[in-house]
Design a protein around this motif. Structure first.
Motif, PDB file in Angstrom:
ATOM      1  N   ALA A  10       0.840  -1.199   0.000  1.00 21.15           N
ATOM      2  CA  ALA A  10       0.000   0.000   0.000  1.00 21.15           C
ATOM      3  C   ALA A  10       0.876   1.251   0.000  1.00 21.15           C
ATOM      4  O   ALA A  10       0.666   2.169  -0.798  1.00 21.15           O
ATOM      5  CB  ALA A  10      -0.921  -0.007   1.219  1.00 21.15           C
ATOM      6  N   ALA A  11       1.880   1.260   0.887  1.00 19.88           N
ATOM      7  CA  ALA A  11       2.752   2.429   0.954  1.00 19.88           C
ATOM      8  C   ALA A  11       3.467   2.640  -0.373  1.00 19.88           C
ATOM      9  O   ALA A  11       3.568   3.754  -0.886  1.00 19.88           O
ATOM     10  CB  ALA A  11       3.776   2.248   2.077  1.00 19.88           C
ATOM     11  N   LEU A  12       3.923   1.545  -0.939  1.00 15.96           N
ATOM     12  CA  LEU A  12       4.679   1.624  -2.187  1.00 15.96           C
ATOM     13  C   LEU A  12       3.831   2.231  -3.294  1.00 15.96           C
ATOM     14  O   LEU A  12       4.249   3.173  -3.971  1.00 15.96           O
ATOM     15  CB  LEU A  12       5.139   0.209  -2.556  1.00 15.96           C
ATOM     16  CG  LEU A  12       6.425   0.076  -3.337  1.00 15.96           C
ATOM     17  CD1 LEU A  12       7.551   0.820  -2.670  1.00 15.96           C
ATOM     18  CD2 LEU A  12       6.784  -1.395  -3.471  1.00 15.96           C
ATOM     19  N   TRP A  40      12.288   2.948  -7.108  1.00 19.45           N
ATOM     20  CA  TRP A  40      11.029   2.884  -7.863  1.00 19.45           C
ATOM     21  C   TRP A  40      10.576   4.254  -8.323  1.00 19.45           C
ATOM     22  O   TRP A  40       9.957   4.393  -9.380  1.00 19.45           O
ATOM     23  CB  TRP A  40       9.937   2.223  -7.018  1.00 19.45           C
ATOM     24  CG  TRP A  40      10.101   0.751  -6.922  1.00 19.45           C
ATOM     25  CD1 TRP A  40      10.350   0.018  -5.795  1.00 19.45           C
ATOM     26  CD2 TRP A  40      10.047  -0.188  -8.002  1.00 19.45           C
ATOM     27  NE1 TRP A  40      10.451  -1.310  -6.117  1.00 19.45           N
ATOM     28  CE2 TRP A  40      10.270  -1.465  -7.454  1.00 19.45           C
ATOM     29  CE3 TRP A  40       9.840  -0.067  -9.376  1.00 19.45           C
ATOM     30  CZ2 TRP A  40      10.292  -2.621  -8.231  1.00 19.45           C
ATOM     31  CZ3 TRP A  40       9.858  -1.211 -10.146  1.00 19.45           C
ATOM     32  CH2 TRP A  40      10.078  -2.469  -9.589  1.00 19.45           C
ATOM     33  N   ILE A  41      10.878   5.290  -7.533  1.00 14.13           N
ATOM     34  CA  ILE A  41      10.501   6.640  -7.960  1.00 14.13           C
ATOM     35  C   ILE A  41      11.264   7.004  -9.229  1.00 14.13           C
ATOM     36  O   ILE A  41      10.702   7.585 -10.154  1.00 14.13           O
ATOM     37  CB  ILE A  41      10.762   7.663  -6.825  1.00 14.13           C
ATOM     38  CG1 ILE A  41       9.732   7.443  -5.713  1.00 14.13           C
ATOM     39  CG2 ILE A  41      10.679   9.090  -7.341  1.00 14.13           C
ATOM     40  CD1 ILE A  41       9.960   8.242  -4.461  1.00 14.13           C
ATOM     41  N   TYR A  87       4.086  -4.154 -12.268  1.00 17.99           N
ATOM     42  CA  TYR A  87       5.439  -4.711 -12.212  1.00 17.99           C
ATOM     43  C   TYR A  87       6.074  -4.491 -10.841  1.00 17.99           C
ATOM     44  O   TYR A  87       6.632  -5.416 -10.229  1.00 17.99           O
ATOM     45  CB  TYR A  87       6.279  -4.026 -13.295  1.00 17.99           C
ATOM     46  CG  TYR A  87       7.693  -4.496 -13.378  1.00 17.99           C
ATOM     47  CD1 TYR A  87       7.978  -5.820 -13.707  1.00 17.99           C
ATOM     48  CD2 TYR A  87       8.750  -3.628 -13.141  1.00 17.99           C
ATOM     49  CE1 TYR A  87       9.285  -6.258 -13.788  1.00 17.99           C
ATOM     50  CE2 TYR A  87      10.054  -4.071 -13.228  1.00 17.99           C
ATOM     51  CZ  TYR A  87      10.315  -5.370 -13.540  1.00 17.99           C
ATOM     52  OH  TYR A  87      11.614  -5.796 -13.616  1.00 17.99           O
ATOM     53  N   MET A  88       5.921  -3.276 -10.336  1.00 17.36           N
ATOM     54  CA  MET A  88       6.470  -2.959  -9.016  1.00 17.36           C
ATOM     55  C   MET A  88       5.819  -3.822  -7.933  1.00 17.36           C
ATOM     56  O   MET A  88       6.500  -4.381  -7.066  1.00 17.36           O
ATOM     57  CB  MET A  88       6.222  -1.468  -8.738  1.00 17.36           C
ATOM     58  CG  MET A  88       6.622  -1.017  -7.353  1.00 17.36           C
ATOM     59  SD  MET A  88       6.506   0.777  -7.185  1.00 17.36           S
ATOM     60  CE  MET A  88       4.757   1.011  -7.011  1.00 17.36           C
ATOM     61  N   MET A  89       4.486  -3.951  -8.025  1.00 12.89           N
ATOM     62  CA  MET A  89       3.759  -4.751  -7.033  1.00 12.89           C
ATOM     63  C   MET A  89       4.238  -6.203  -7.038  1.00 12.89           C
ATOM     64  O   MET A  89       4.420  -6.811  -5.985  1.00 12.89           O
ATOM     65  CB  MET A  89       2.263  -4.751  -7.354  1.00 12.89           C
ATOM     66  CG  MET A  89       1.618  -3.420  -7.339  1.00 12.89           C
ATOM     67  SD  MET A  89       1.156  -2.949  -5.697  1.00 12.89           S
ATOM     68  CE  MET A  89      -0.310  -3.949  -5.471  1.00 12.89           C
ATOM     69  N   ILE A  90       4.405  -6.743  -8.253  1.00 16.60           N
ATOM     70  CA  ILE A  90       4.788  -8.144  -8.378  1.00 16.60           C
ATOM     71  C   ILE A  90       6.151  -8.373  -7.724  1.00 16.60           C
ATOM     72  O   ILE A  90       6.335  -9.281  -6.914  1.00 16.60           O
ATOM     73  CB  ILE A  90       4.874  -8.535  -9.876  1.00 16.60           C
ATOM     74  CG1 ILE A  90       3.486  -8.519 -10.499  1.00 16.60           C
ATOM     75  CG2 ILE A  90       5.538  -9.873 -10.056  1.00 16.60           C
ATOM     76  CD1 ILE A  90       2.656  -9.699 -10.163  1.00 16.60           C
TER      77      ILE A  90
END
Lengths: 317, 306
Positions: free
Chosen positions: B92-94, B184-185, B228-231
């Motif tokens: 969630a934070a990500l 990620w940013i 992609y980031m979530m995975i």
């Protein structure tokens, strides 16, 4: 195995290949003139504090005595004298354990780096520029393994290495680190976008062997990808914790990341049972600082070079 | 080979036949070393773990009994819950903060400032692993923390109160976010730059404000990057190890011992000398990682494997 332990660190691993070209869009000259909303700036500033404050605190903590750490202003500079005292105490810990650990980290990271480059660059080249049976399968296997977190394989790797009696050998660290599918993927993307096939065809027509074409045409163009793969491999290996923690039984073999855990065990505020070995908190802060310095330096100096590499490697889509 | 002598003629001929017999031999030569590593440190350990997971100490096939022993261990279900809760907070934070911050950074008109901020956000990445955890052990200790006023305002006066078991998922998510978000940013910022400027401009002419542009254009176009980031974050998060391990050390085992599945697997292998049960847990984690990665490669269209 794909090498990095920390979940967050996967960001590094995957970032450059997929990073779209960092081309700033042209800003339209006519921007609206409205009173600015201060909220975005406030939020961005707040997060600067969040990301930077702990690092800043760490740097300053190394210059203090434990007493100053508790009673002084957390963001004040201690004294050069205290820094020297911390340094002396830290380097006296278990002989010169901290230097030993740093040397070990360097040995593991650079050893793996050299092998990774020697293995990943030709493999990425072959996947991108040559045809061979099993190519597609190898590519898919690479993608899948690359996306799997490296920690999944640590306990199984231990069982395997144990079976071949390599526990405690430096190769039990270097070789698993050297297996770096993400590096292969980066090299694959780089060669398939940055190296014109016609160039290779021309070299072959001129009588170059396949290896000659690789060495004379592809390698001279590979500097950015060597830097990029090297950067990510180095950072991932230097910061890995789980694998050496499991593989290495002796303190004298530990890399600095795991060594920090050993130091932590001897800090009385965190472990009241320590006796004479006690490590003061500022010494731990100094050790942490030493442990991250190589990566910080790489960050600072490779920025420009990396952007070039990312640009080159990221135009696939 | 414009002037073929007898010898070069022969080698060329031999090369020709070899080429005909084994067309991909150059490619095979280039990937050989990599394939050896892939087998030795990818395939073999996987097979070895599976073998251990389905046998007992005397190498007899035992079916799923190692798996049921692991699952019935009193620490197993809590470990799954811990990791699940941690993942919820972290993901969630990500998503919210990385996307939000990237959009804000992208709107900055001063390009130098945006670049400097991205670098500052990226710095904690250098502290991935043990170093970052140690820093946060200090930051979370009210007696030395630079934000002790905040901790005290929230009613925490001692380190023990801060690292109470109920807080751990949030704290681990905080540490993971601190070290990982910056990377990620940078990725998201790059993805935002890839959106054609004309699209944004058209939206602006149509009267869309910043919020509407973000919601209707930028976020939808970032979707695959977000997935992609979530995975990757999900797969990585299931592997939680160093944070609870060091915290367990720092709190003399009060918090964080056997907190995550990897710690449990480690303890089975090295405290209980039960490698078979340890392997069973490893295989489960391996399966999660493998399935997530394979699904993503197959379904996302993110990587085109030609």
């Amino acid at each position: 195995m794909p090498t990095e332990g920390h979940p967050g660190a996967s960001a590094f691993r995957t970032q450059p290949a997929l990073l779209p070209a960092d081309l700033e869009p042209r800003r339209s000259a006519a921007r609206r003139h409205r009173p600015r909303n201060p909220l975005p700036a406030l939020v961005l500033g707040l997060f600067v504090v969040f990301f930077v404050l702990p690092v800043l605190w760490l740097v300053l903590a190394a210059t203090k005595t434990d007493d100053q750490l508790v009673h002084g202003n957390p963001l004040s500079f201690g004294s050069w004298h205290a820094l020297k005292a911390n340094w002396d105490a830290l380097t006296a810990y278990q002989g010169d354990a901290i230097f030993q650990w740093l040397r070990n980290s360097a040995l593991y990271s650079f050893g793996a780096l050299v092998i990774t480059l020697a293995v990943a660059i030709p493999a990425g080249y072959a996947l991108a520029m040559t045809e061979f049976r099993g190519r597609r399968m190898l590519l898919i296997a690479t993608l899948v393994v690359m996306l799997m977190p490296n920690a999944t394989l640590v306990v199984p790797l231990f069982l395997e290495v144990n079976a071949v009696h390599l526990i405690g050998s430096m190769w039990s660290i270097i070789l698993p680190y050297a297996f770096y599918p993400f590096g292969v993927y980066l090299a694959y993307i780089y060669f398939s976008t940055a190296l014109p096939r016609e160039l290779l065809e021309a070299a072959r027509l001129d009588g170059c062997s396949e290896f000659g074409a690789f060495r004379r045409v592809a390698l001279p163009l590979a500097a950015p990808i060597v830097a990029l793969v090297g950067f990510f491999s180095f950072v991932a290996n230097w910061t890995n914790y789980f694998l050496p923690y499991v593989m290495l039984p002796q303190s004298s073999q530990l890399p600095v990341q795991v060594g920090l855990g050993t130091l932590l065990d001897d800090v009385p505020q965190f472990n009241p049972t320590v006796g004479d070995l006690a490590v003061q908190r500022p010494e731990l802060a100094l050790a942490t600082l030493l442990a991250i310095t190589p990566v910080l330096i790489v960050f600072l100096f490779s920025q420009r070079f990396l952007v070039t590499g990312m640009l080159a490697g990221a135009t696939k889509s | 080979m414009s002037t073929p002598t007898a010898t070069t003629g022969r080698t060329t001929a031999r090369r020709g036949t070899l080429r005909a017999l084994w067309p991909g031999r150059a490619g095979h030569g280039f990937v050989a070393a990599y394939v050896v590593l892939l087998i030795a440190f990818g395939v073999v350990p996987t097979c070895y773990a599976v073998y251990f997971a389905f046998t007992d100490g005397n190498a007899r096939f035992t079916g799923l009994s190692n798996f049921s022993r692991a699952a019935s261990d009193f620490r197993f279900v809590p470990a799954v819950e811990h990791v699940a809760l941690y993942l919820v907070f972290w993901l969630a934070a990500l998503v919210v903060l990385v996307v939000g911050l990237s959009l804000l950074l992208h709107r900055l008109s001063a390009r130098g400032v945006s670049k400097a901020l991205r670098f500052l956000y990226y710095i904690p990445g250098a502290l991935a692993g043990a170093a970052g955890v140690l820093v946060w052990l200090f930051v979370l200790d009210p007696s030395v923390s630079p934000v002790s006023f905040l901790l005290r305002a929230m009613g925490f006066d001692t380190f023990g109160q801060v690292v109470a078991p109920g807080h751990l998922p949030i704290l681990f998510a905080l540490i993971a976010f601190w070290t990982g978000a910056g990377g990620w940013i940078v990725v998201m910022h790059g993805a935002l730059n890839n959106i054609p400027h004309e699209v944004i401009e058209a939206a602006r002419i149509d009267g869309a404000g910043a919020w509407q542009t973000a919601r209707r254009i930028q976020i939808p176009m970032l979707r695959k990057w977000i997935v992609y980031m979530m995975i990757l974050a999900f797969a990585g998060g299931t592997q939680l190890f160093v944070e609870p391990q060091l915290l367990a050390q720092a709190s003399v085992g009060v918090a964080g011992r056997d907190y995550s599945l990897n710690q449990l697997s480690y303890d089975f292998a090295f405290q209980n000398n039960d490698v078979n049960t340890a392997a069973a847990i490893s295989v489960e984690l391996l399966l999660v990682g493998l399935v997530v990665a394979a699904l993503f490669v197959a379904r996302s269209g993110f990587f085109d494997a030609d």
